[in-house]
Write a protein that holds these residues in place. Structure first.
Motif, short mmCIF file in Angstrom:
data_model
loop_
_atom_site.label_atom_id
_atom_site.label_comp_id
_atom_site.label_asym_id
_atom_site.label_seq_id
_atom_site.Cartn_x
_atom_site.Cartn_y
_atom_site.Cartn_z
N LYS A 82 -8.59 -9.95 11.86
CA LYS A 82 -8.85 -10.32 10.45
C LYS A 82 -9.14 -9.09 9.58
CE LYS A 82 -13.77 -11.76 10.81
NZ LYS A 82 -14.24 -10.92 11.84
N ASN A 83 -9.45 -7.97 10.22
CA ASN A 83 -9.73 -6.74 9.47
C ASN A 83 -8.54 -5.79 9.40
OD1 ASN A 83 -12.65 -7.38 10.98
ND2 ASN A 83 -12.71 -6.90 8.79
N ILE A 84 -7.37 -6.27 9.90
CA ILE A 84 -6.20 -5.38 9.93
C ILE A 84 -5.09 -5.96 9.06
CG2 ILE A 84 -4.43 -4.33 11.43
CD1 ILE A 84 -6.34 -4.60 13.77
N ILE A 85 -4.44 -5.09 8.30
CA ILE A 85 -3.20 -5.49 7.62
C ILE A 85 -2.14 -4.44 7.95
CG2 ILE A 85 -4.06 -4.49 5.41
CD1 ILE A 85 -2.17 -6.49 3.98
N VAL A 86 -0.96 -4.92 8.32
CA VAL A 86 0.15 -4.01 8.61
C VAL A 86 0.83 -3.68 7.28
CG1 VAL A 86 2.35 -3.74 9.84
CG2 VAL A 86 0.46 -5.01 10.91
N THR A 87 1.12 -2.38 7.10
CA THR A 87 1.70 -1.94 5.82
C THR A 87 3.02 -1.22 6.06
OG1 THR A 87 0.38 0.07 5.98
CG2 THR A 87 -0.52 -1.70 4.63
N SER A 88 3.79 -1.03 4.99
CA SER A 88 5.05 -0.29 5.11
C SER A 88 4.72 1.20 5.00
CB SER A 88 6.01 -0.74 4.01
OG SER A 88 6.22 -2.13 4.15
N GLY A 89 4.35 1.79 6.12
CA GLY A 89 3.81 3.15 6.14
C GLY A 89 2.37 3.11 5.64
N SER A 90 1.58 4.16 6.00
CA SER A 90 0.21 4.16 5.46
C SER A 90 0.24 4.48 3.97
CB SER A 90 -0.67 5.14 6.23
OG SER A 90 -0.08 6.40 6.29
N GLN A 91 1.37 5.02 3.50
CA GLN A 91 1.51 5.30 2.07
C GLN A 91 1.29 4.02 1.25
OE1 GLN A 91 1.95 8.35 0.71
NE2 GLN A 91 1.88 7.46 -1.34
N GLN A 92 1.80 2.90 1.76
CA GLN A 92 1.61 1.64 1.02
C GLN A 92 0.13 1.25 0.99
OE1 GLN A 92 3.16 -2.21 2.55
NE2 GLN A 92 4.24 -2.31 0.59
N GLY A 93 -0.57 1.54 2.09
CA GLY A 93 -2.01 1.26 2.12
C GLY A 93 -2.73 2.08 1.06
N GLY A 133 8.60 -12.48 7.78
CA GLY A 133 7.38 -12.58 8.60
C GLY A 133 6.14 -12.78 7.74
N ASN A 134 4.99 -12.86 8.41
CA ASN A 134 3.69 -12.97 7.72
C ASN A 134 3.45 -11.78 6.82
OD1 ASN A 134 2.74 -15.16 9.00
ND2 ASN A 134 1.56 -14.04 10.55
N THR A 135 2.84 -12.01 5.67
CA THR A 135 2.54 -10.87 4.79
C THR A 135 1.59 -9.87 5.48
OG1 THR A 135 2.84 -12.24 2.85
CG2 THR A 135 1.60 -10.20 2.53
N GLY A 136 0.59 -10.39 6.15
CA GLY A 136 -0.43 -9.50 6.75
C GLY A 136 0.04 -8.76 7.98
N GLY A 137 1.13 -9.20 8.58
CA GLY A 137 1.64 -8.52 9.76
C GLY A 137 1.72 -9.42 10.98
N LEU A 196 -5.57 -6.75 -0.39
CA LEU A 196 -4.33 -6.02 -0.06
C LEU A 196 -3.21 -7.00 0.25
CD1 LEU A 196 -5.59 -3.06 2.22
CD2 LEU A 196 -4.58 -2.86 -0.05
N ASN A 197 -3.59 -8.11 0.90
CA ASN A 197 -2.61 -9.15 1.22
C ASN A 197 -1.96 -9.72 -0.03
OD1 ASN A 197 -1.55 -10.94 3.30
ND2 ASN A 197 -3.48 -10.45 4.33
N LEU A 198 -2.79 -10.01 -1.03
CA LEU A 198 -2.27 -10.56 -2.29
C LEU A 198 -1.31 -9.56 -2.94
CD1 LEU A 198 -5.33 -12.19 -4.08
CD2 LEU A 198 -3.26 -13.31 -3.22
N LEU A 199 -1.74 -8.29 -2.94
CA LEU A 199 -0.91 -7.26 -3.56
C LEU A 199 0.41 -7.13 -2.81
CD1 LEU A 199 -0.57 -4.89 -5.56
CD2 LEU A 199 -1.68 -3.43 -3.87
N LYS A 200 0.33 -7.18 -1.47
CA LYS A 200 1.53 -6.98 -0.66
C LYS A 200 2.56 -8.10 -0.89
CE LYS A 200 2.90 -5.69 4.01
NZ LYS A 200 3.91 -4.69 3.64
N GLN A 201 2.04 -9.30 -1.18
CA GLN A 201 2.98 -10.39 -1.50
C GLN A 201 3.83 -10.02 -2.71
OE1 GLN A 201 0.74 -14.06 -1.88
NE2 GLN A 201 -0.09 -13.76 0.18
N ALA A 202 3.20 -9.31 -3.65
CA ALA A 202 3.95 -8.92 -4.85
C ALA A 202 4.84 -7.71 -4.58
CB ALA A 202 2.97 -8.59 -5.98
N ALA A 243 -12.79 -8.55 2.75
CA ALA A 243 -12.53 -8.74 1.31
C ALA A 243 -11.41 -7.79 0.85
CB ALA A 243 -13.80 -8.47 0.51
N VAL A 244 -11.41 -6.57 1.41
CA VAL A 244 -10.38 -5.60 1.03
C VAL A 244 -9.03 -6.04 1.60
CG1 VAL A 244 -9.64 -3.19 1.28
CG2 VAL A 244 -12.05 -3.70 0.85
N VAL A 245 -9.04 -6.49 2.87
CA VAL A 245 -7.79 -6.94 3.50
C VAL A 245 -7.19 -8.10 2.69
CG1 VAL A 245 -6.82 -8.07 5.56
CG2 VAL A 245 -8.40 -6.14 5.81
N SER A 246 -8.05 -9.01 2.22
CA SER A 246 -7.47 -10.17 1.53
C SER A 246 -6.87 -9.76 0.18
CB SER A 246 -8.48 -11.32 1.46
OG SER A 246 -9.13 -11.33 0.25
#
Ligand SMILES: Cc1ncc(COP(=O)(O)O)c(C=O)c1O
Length: 394
Positions: free
Chosen positions: A82-93, A55-59, A252-258, A247-250
């Motif tokens: 655009k201000n939301i990113i879905v994470t694997s638990g909030s721990q990942q956030g 799926g999409n990285t951002g959710g 986090l998106n880059l990091l989540k790809q990794a 800016a923070v979401v974008s």
């Protein structure tokens, strides 16, 4: 603790009548099994070819739309996809925020004590935590202000302030409205971002609900908000979300790809249906009833059995009570004896960014059976009384 010591303790912890106040676990009775079974079937039948795919990285966009409707209803937070990113638990956030905000040895302000997983996430990113004391109204914001002023004088402002305003883990304390307003002022004046972690906000058993920091963030630029489905649905699906400036979401998106490319697509479809069908709004009141009773039972048991020279928090919600014993008792040292006597807890030191809180312990009241709570607190009290006799010189 060394791994061999942990193994030794785990031997006792798996005894059949062992009572654990240790883990931060929801009670399985709060998992909406039947509703989830239906949702899972439907997700496979209707959306299987998407839900089982990458799926999409951002959710999942539909999930983000439902999250924005939910936080408007529950926390009066106005936000957009655009201000939301879905994470694997909030721990990942939490880990992600540590990674993107902190360069080696940058400082951040945290409550003391604070969530053990946040300590790990910030340590993993070499953040220098500045602990600020709490009382029953949450972090003492006057002390935050003093600290910021002294850091500013050395041109060394913290990169962010991390708080758990509702029914904090581990203390159960709630940040008062006055202090929330003051914290917002500090954030705006000194341009220090606030990170608001709110896994327990919906688990409210008494008292008034206090507005979230994010709902007071008029520009949308000062507060990054962490949410999760772990306590209002189930933690096993591992779905959380971060609401932040673009800016923070974008970043986090880059990091989540990794990190993991995306959170589980399947879990996201399940969470989406759970929100869209409104199951969450039927489930949470049942969980609240279940936990309110358990909180009351533990508070009464503490009153009945705990040594009179100890104190404990009286949380209006969440999952934890924080107890502080006579300062001669070291709860980390007492843990082995307590486990041998059949009761587990987490010692205060685990939640301490600076080696303090050695006479405190976190007690979880949501996981055990009602009767186990009473028996466990009575046994724990006996352990404390025996250890106190030994700790007091003749
Ligand atoms: C304060 C706090 N933040 C974050 C988390 C992480 O939760 P999850 O990763 O399950 O969303 C927890 C879990 O207990 C918590 O207590």
């Amino acid at each position: 603790m060394k791994p061999s010591e942990i193994r030794e303790l785990l031997k006792y912890a798996s005894m059949p009548d062992f009572i654990s106040f240790g883990g931060g676990m929801p009670n399985p009775l709060s998992f909406p099994m039947n509703e989830l079974r239906e949702i899972v079937d439907e997700v496979i039948d209707v959306n299987g070819k998407y839900a089982l795919q990458y799926g999409n990285t951002g959710g999942l966009p539909d999930l983000k739309t439902e999250i924005s409707k939910m936080v408007l209803k529950t926390e009066k937070i106005k936000t957009e996809e655009k201000n939301i990113i879905v994470t694997s638990g909030s721990q990942q956030g939490l880990y992600g925020l540590g990674k993107i905000f902190l360069n080696h040895s940058d400082s951040l302000i945290v409550e003391s004590p604070t969530y053990v997983g946040a300590i790990s996430a910030f340590n993993a990113n070499a953040g220098k935590m500045i602990p600020i004391e709490m009382d029953s109204e949450g972090i003492i914001v006057e002390k935050v202000e003093e600290k910021i002023k002294s850091l500013k004088a050395n041109s060394n402002l913290p990169r962010f302030i991390y708080v758990i305003p509702n029914y904090q883990n581990p203390t159960g304390h709630t940040l008062s409205l006055e202090r929330r307003k003051h914290l917002m002022e500090l954030s705006e004046t000194y341009q220090i971002p606030l990170v608001e972690d709110n896994p327990y906000g919906e688990l409210c058993y008494s008292g008034e609900k206090i507005p979230s920091l994010k709902s007071m963030d008029k520009s949308g630029e000062n507060v990054t908000y962490l949410g999760t489905f772990s306590k209002v649905m189930c933690p096993g699906l591992r779905i959380g979300y971060t609401i932040a400036p673009e800016a923070v979401v974008s970043k986090l998106n880059l990091l989540k790809q990794a990190l993991d490319l995306s959170s589980s697509t399947f879990s996201q479809y399940v969470a989406y249906e759970y929100l869209k069908k409104g199951v969450i709004y039927k489930q949470v009141p049942k969980t609240v009833e279940l936990y309110r009773k358990k909180r009351n039972i533990m508070l009464k048991a503490l009153e009945d059995y705990f040594p009179k020279n100890s104190t404990w928090s009286k949380p209006d919600g969440g999952m934890f009570i924080w107890a502080t014993l006579d300062k001669k008792i070291n709860t980390s040292e007492m843990l082995k004896t307590s486990i041998e006597n059949g009761v587990g807890y987490v010692s205060g030191l685990a939640f301490s960014p600076d080696g303090s809180h050695t006479s405190s312990m976190r007690l979880n009241f949501t996981f055990s059976e009602d009767e186990e709570i009473v028996r466990g607190i009575s046994k724990l009290s006996n352990t404390i009384k025996n250890v106190s006799v030994r700790a007091t010189p003749a």
